[in-house]
Design an enzyme around this catalytic site. Structure first.
Site, PDB file in Angstrom:
ATOM      1  N   THR A 199       0.787  -1.288  -0.025  1.00  0.00           N
ATOM      2  CA  THR A 199       0.121   0.001   0.078  1.00  0.00           C
ATOM      3  C   THR A 199       0.864   1.121   0.264  1.00  0.00           C
ATOM      4  O   THR A 199       1.866   1.118   0.410  1.00  0.00           O
ATOM      5  CB  THR A 199      -0.748   0.000   1.310  1.00  0.00           C
ATOM      6  N   ARG A 227     -14.040  -8.251  -1.541  1.00  0.00           N
ATOM      7  CA  ARG A 227     -13.183  -7.924  -0.400  1.00  0.00           C
ATOM      8  C   ARG A 227     -12.721  -6.374  -0.215  1.00  0.00           C
ATOM      9  O   ARG A 227     -12.168  -5.890  -1.287  1.00  0.00           O
ATOM     10  CB  ARG A 227     -11.948  -8.922  -0.390  1.00  0.00           C
ATOM     11  N   VAL A 228     -12.833  -5.907   0.727  1.00  0.00           N
ATOM     12  CA  VAL A 228     -12.425  -4.571   1.078  1.00  0.00           C
ATOM     13  C   VAL A 228     -11.236  -4.604   2.292  1.00  0.00           C
ATOM     14  O   VAL A 228     -11.644  -5.248   3.201  1.00  0.00           O
ATOM     15  CB  VAL A 228     -13.630  -3.718   1.476  1.00  0.00           C
ATOM     16  N   GLY A 229     -10.128  -4.064   2.067  1.00  0.00           N
ATOM     17  CA  GLY A 229      -9.314  -4.050   3.337  1.00  0.00           C
ATOM     18  C   GLY A 229      -9.293  -3.107   4.292  1.00  0.00           C
ATOM     19  O   GLY A 229     -10.360  -2.445   4.518  1.00  0.00           O
ATOM     20  N   ASP A 230      -8.339  -2.858   4.929  1.00  0.00           N
ATOM     21  CA  ASP A 230      -8.172  -1.639   5.959  1.00  0.00           C
ATOM     22  C   ASP A 230      -7.963  -0.399   5.421  1.00  0.00           C
ATOM     23  O   ASP A 230      -8.183   0.459   6.052  1.00  0.00           O
ATOM     24  CB  ASP A 230      -6.815  -2.198   6.801  1.00  0.00           C
ATOM     25  N   THR A 250       0.056  -0.505   6.722  1.00  0.00           N
ATOM     26  CA  THR A 250       0.400  -1.335   5.529  1.00  0.00           C
ATOM     27  C   THR A 250       0.544  -2.644   5.974  1.00  0.00           C
ATOM     28  O   THR A 250       0.938  -2.842   7.403  1.00  0.00           O
ATOM     29  CB  THR A 250       1.657  -0.978   4.468  1.00  0.00           C
ATOM     30  N   GLY A 251       0.073  -3.725   5.271  1.00  0.00           N
ATOM     31  CA  GLY A 251       0.174  -5.085   5.797  1.00  0.00           C
ATOM     32  C   GLY A 251      -1.167  -5.949   5.546  1.00  0.00           C
ATOM     33  O   GLY A 251      -2.008  -5.470   4.908  1.00  0.00           O
ATOM     34  N   ASN A 252      -1.287  -6.804   6.326  1.00  0.00           N
ATOM     35  CA  ASN A 252      -2.479  -7.755   6.339  1.00  0.00           C
ATOM     36  C   ASN A 252      -3.638  -7.218   6.769  1.00  0.00           C
ATOM     37  O   ASN A 252      -3.828  -7.201   7.918  1.00  0.00           O
ATOM     38  CB  ASN A 252      -2.052  -8.960   7.097  1.00  0.00           C
ATOM     39  N   GLY A 253      -4.343  -6.339   6.011  1.00  0.00           N
ATOM     40  CA  GLY A 253      -5.247  -5.542   6.360  1.00  0.00           C
ATOM     41  C   GLY A 253      -6.453  -6.204   7.002  1.00  0.00           C
ATOM     42  O   GLY A 253      -7.371  -5.821   7.900  1.00  0.00           O
TER      43      GLY A 253
HETATM   44  C1  SD4 Z   1      -4.818  -4.569   2.333  1.00  0.00           C
HETATM   45  N1  SD4 Z   1      -3.161  -3.196   3.712  1.00  0.00           N
HETATM   46  O1  SD4 Z   1      -5.569  -4.449   1.379  1.00  0.00           O
HETATM   47  C2  SD4 Z   1      -3.542  -3.474   2.332  1.00  0.00           C
HETATM   48  C3  SD4 Z   1      -2.361  -3.939   1.811  1.00  0.00           C
HETATM   49  C4  SD4 Z   1      -1.160  -3.897   2.282  1.00  0.00           C
HETATM   50  O2  SD4 Z   1       1.113  -4.604   2.335  1.00  0.00           O
HETATM   51  O3  SD4 Z   1      -0.937  -2.904   2.535  1.00  0.00           O
HETATM   52  N2  SD4 Z   1      -0.337  -4.609   2.100  1.00  0.00           N
HETATM   53  O4  SD4 Z   1      -4.847  -5.367   3.198  1.00  0.00           O
END
Ligand code: SD4
Length: 334
Positions: A199, A227-230, A250-253
């Site tokens: 992200t 799917r909608v993330g964080d 950023t990461g596993n939202g």
């Molecule tokens: C998500 N946080 O949609 C985002 C993706 C992301 O590093 O930032 N990944 O989950």
């Protein structure tokens, strides 16, 4: 059981009116004192990952010329959205059926107003559509095909978000005949080996002392359609409080949004914690719950002090860059 005029049980809140009257001085003093005001620093722009130097180079001249932090964050993120990067914007990260969809959010410190889009299809500048949600409507989040229709109504052009690269990535993955890895069990107890994700997030303070934060992503590879993330969730993907500072994640939202890490970090700073410690505490809340994910946040206070934290990215090189009048400094988050 006693209920108040709204029909809500007083006992449900733990302390009834009589109990409140008998609260002793020691309990009353447990209410934290109002923290000291945080002074306004000099203009800055912070951008996450390796996008930092390039995005900051777009935003900084605008800031230096007296531009608004809102325009700066939008321009910096638009720059990344249009790079053709695999992890952000058009042309990257397809979902389970091969379509690229975008999530983005922008939040404006002075008014606490925010706009976001989730699962936006066929429109490239997701952060700009999010800005329209914020400025042209009373809503905060619009999703899916309706977000696309909203964008068209606001004058955005519809186009494919599929590129040769995203098509090839999907063809290769689809040939394996697997379902999205989002159908696997939660990443607790053993590290999740998820498909990649990434992200871009930017935070700016302008010469007028106004803060703005934004983020944009195409989410998680081979995600389940819809799917909608964080990223478009306020307090999860990004958060700003004009009196305190801002944070981006950023990461596993899918996991991170359960902990509102950017809201958490900003609130810890409001209580007096320094940015790095606040970032670490927000990430630790997630790992303490047993989740083994990749995730990070970058945090900056309105006086310009900043810090970051990550988990699971010891090798991936999570970093953010902060540009001020003194130049651009990239800060690795080991
Ligand atoms: C998500 N946080 O949609 C985002 C993706 C992301 O590093 O930032 N990944 O989950």
């Amino acid at each position: 059981m006693a209920t108040d005029s709204t029909g809500v049980s007083r006992r449900a809140f733990g302390v009834g009116a009589a109990g409140l009257a008998t609260l002793g001085a020691s309990q009353a003093s447990a209410i934290p004192a109002k923290p000291k005001a945080i002074p306004t620093g000099k203009p800055f722009i912070l951008t996450t990952w390796d996008f930092g130097p390039g995005a900051n180079a777009i935003g900084w001249p605008m800031l230096a010329g007296g531009g608004s932090a809102l325009d700066v964050v939008e321009a910096a993120i638009n720059h990344v959205e249009l790079l053709g990067d695999y992890w952000v914007g058009a042309g990257g990260v397809p979902n389970e059926v091969g379509e690229t969809t975008l999530d983005a959010m922008i939040m404006w410190g002075p008014t606490h107003d925010a706009g976001a889009v989730g699962c936006l299809k066929r429109v490239k500048k997701a952060i700009s559509v999010a800005r329209k949600v914020m400025e042209a409507t009373q809503h905060s989040l619009i999703v899916g095909d309706d977000a696309t229709r909203f964008a068209a109504r606001m004058g955005f052009t519809e186009t494919t978000l599929t590129s040769v690269v995203s098509q090839q990535a999907w063809d290769k993955w689809a040939a394996k005949g697997e379902k999205s890895d989002a159908f696997k069990s939660e990443p607790i107890g053993k590290p999740a080996k998820l498909a990649g994700h990434d992200t871009v997030g930017s935070i700016a303070l302008d010469a007028a002392g106004n803060l703005c934060v934004g983020c944009s992503t195409n989410g998680r590879e081979f995600k389940i359609p819809g799917r909608v993330g964080d990223s478009p969730i306020i307090g999860a993907g990004a958060y700003v409080d004009q009196a305190v500072g801002a944070a981006v994640a950023t990461g596993n939202g899918d996991v991170m949004m359960r902990f509102l890490p950017t809201y958490h970090a900003v609130e810890l700073m409001r209580g007096g914690m320094e940015p790095k410690a606040a970032a670490e505490a927000a990430i630790q809340r997630i790992t303490d719950a047993g989740y083994e994910i990749s995730g990070g946040i970058a945090v900056i206070r309105r006086d310009g002090m900043h810090g970051g934290a990550q988990t699971g990215w010891e090798k991936a090189g999570f970093s953010y860059s902060v540009q001020t009048a003194a130049g651009n400094v990239k800060t690795p988050v080991p």
